[in-house]
Design a protein around this motif. Structure first.
Motif, PDB file in Angstrom:
ATOM      1  N   ARG A 117      13.245  45.233   0.540  1.00  0.00           N
ATOM      2  CA  ARG A 117      13.794  43.947   0.130  1.00  0.00           C
ATOM      3  C   ARG A 117      12.961  42.786   0.665  1.00  0.00           C
ATOM      4  O   ARG A 117      13.501  41.707   0.998  1.00  0.00           O
ATOM      5  CB  ARG A 117      15.248  43.781   0.567  1.00  0.00           C
ATOM      6  N   VAL A 167      11.668  39.090  -5.015  1.00  0.00           N
ATOM      7  CA  VAL A 167      12.227  40.138  -4.159  1.00  0.00           C
ATOM      8  C   VAL A 167      11.599  41.471  -4.547  1.00  0.00           C
ATOM      9  O   VAL A 167      11.490  41.798  -5.730  1.00  0.00           O
ATOM     10  CB  VAL A 167      13.761  40.224  -4.295  1.00  0.00           C
ATOM     11  N   ASP A 213      19.344  40.204   3.942  1.00  0.00           N
ATOM     12  CA  ASP A 213      19.373  39.207   2.873  1.00  0.00           C
ATOM     13  C   ASP A 213      19.978  37.897   3.374  1.00  0.00           C
ATOM     14  O   ASP A 213      19.432  36.808   3.157  1.00  0.00           O
ATOM     15  CB  ASP A 213      20.195  39.713   1.683  1.00  0.00           C
ATOM     16  N   PRO A 252      16.279  33.167  -3.414  1.00  0.00           N
ATOM     17  CA  PRO A 252      15.182  34.133  -3.430  1.00  0.00           C
ATOM     18  C   PRO A 252      14.427  34.011  -4.761  1.00  0.00           C
ATOM     19  O   PRO A 252      15.018  34.198  -5.827  1.00  0.00           O
ATOM     20  CB  PRO A 252      15.886  35.489  -3.323  1.00  0.00           C
ATOM     21  N   ARG A 257      10.961  39.516   0.674  1.00  0.00           N
ATOM     22  CA  ARG A 257      11.420  38.414  -0.180  1.00  0.00           C
ATOM     23  C   ARG A 257      10.726  37.105   0.186  1.00  0.00           C
ATOM     24  O   ARG A 257      10.314  36.884   1.334  1.00  0.00           O
ATOM     25  CB  ARG A 257      12.939  38.248  -0.074  1.00  0.00           C
TER      26      ARG A 257
END
Length: 275
Positions: A225, A238, A194, A235, A227
């Motif tokens: 995840r 997602v 992330d 984001p 994205r």
């Protein structure tokens, strides 16, 4: 930038099956993505999407040429569905005893217009990718019918110089096929994914489209995840867990306004940087 609004679909899936299964399942997801979102510009699949090998011998045995059987299927789909396709990375055959981790970009006419060979090999966290894979030595930035883009793969995210080099070469969207695991038997790396992807977008004031695998690959456990992140580092879409298709529309005029206001690119001081 050719288009002011770029529409993208990310096919998050797991390549735990055979080559034939992965090819069939991937083609079905590409068809579904095109049917569900009219006017798509590009569809992207994850790293190692054709097959995930569990040994150097298996890797060499399943390696293919580009173009070859895998890319031929997606070339036909691109023509049929009138969409650009990034069919994930595949194990590319070389003339040496090693392989390459390569991604190609197939345009709407079914032509391979660019190919990227993974530059940064993961010799870290218990892995030795370089034992079996030859590294590429060039960045991948090129023009498409919706704008100028760049491609990198998974572990490349840990090297900010690569993304910045692509943006300085004119890339306005960065695409990242990945097989980023949670770190089974290692400290969890989910937050790293992330942070790395979101920071790539924010620091370079650019849209980033990152498509990760999800599932059990025996020795690895990628967590998804997938994205799409805005140039503000937000984001905007997602993926949930499991196999799924993620959609987003990227406003390129918004990107231009962010770049004009923030100054992260225009206020650079390369005269004082040491690489």
């Amino acid at each position: 930038m050719t288009k002011s609004l770029v529409r993208v679909a990310l096919c998050q899936r797991c390549s735990s099956g055979s080559f034939e299964h992965n090819l069939s399942a991937s083609a079905a997801m590409v068809r579904q993505a095109a049917q569900m979102y009219e006017g798509l510009d590009v569809i992207i699949l994850p790293e190692a999407n054709s097959f995930f090998p569990h040994s150097p011998e298996e890797s060499r045995a399943c390696a293919q040429e580009i173009p070859g059987p895998y890319t031929d299927v997606f070339s036909a789909l691109a023509r049929e569905l009138d969409v650009n396709i990034i069919p994930g990375s595949i194990i590319e055959k070389t003339v040496h005893n090693k392989v390459k981790n390569s991604v190609c970009f197939i345009n709407r006419q079914g032509n391979i217009v660019a190919k990227y060979e993974k530059v940064h090999l993961m010799d870290a966290l218990g892995a030795r990718e370089s034992d079996n894979v030859d590294a590429g030595d060039t960045i991948c930035v090129f023009d498409t019918d919706f704008g100028r883009v760049g491609i990198q793969v998974c572990y490349d995210c840990r090297f900010p110089e690569l993304a910045r080099s692509m943006v300085l070469a004119g890339a306005e969207i960065l695409f990242v096929p990945a097989c980023f695991p949670c770190g089974n038997l290692l400290p969890p790396r989910t937050d790293h994914w992330d942070l790395l992807v979101d920071a790539m977008a924010l620091q370079n004031l650019t849209w980033v489209v990152a498509c990760n695998q999800y599932g059990d690959l025996e020795t690895e456990h990628p967590f998804g995840r997938s994205r799409v992140v805005s140039p503000w580092g937000t984001p905007v879409s997602v993926a949930r867990e499991g196999d799924c298709i993620l959609y987003a529309a990227m406003d390129m005029e918004y990107q231009s306004s962010v770049r004009a206001k923030v100054g992260g690119l225009s206020n650079r001081r390369p005269d004082v940087y040491r690489l």
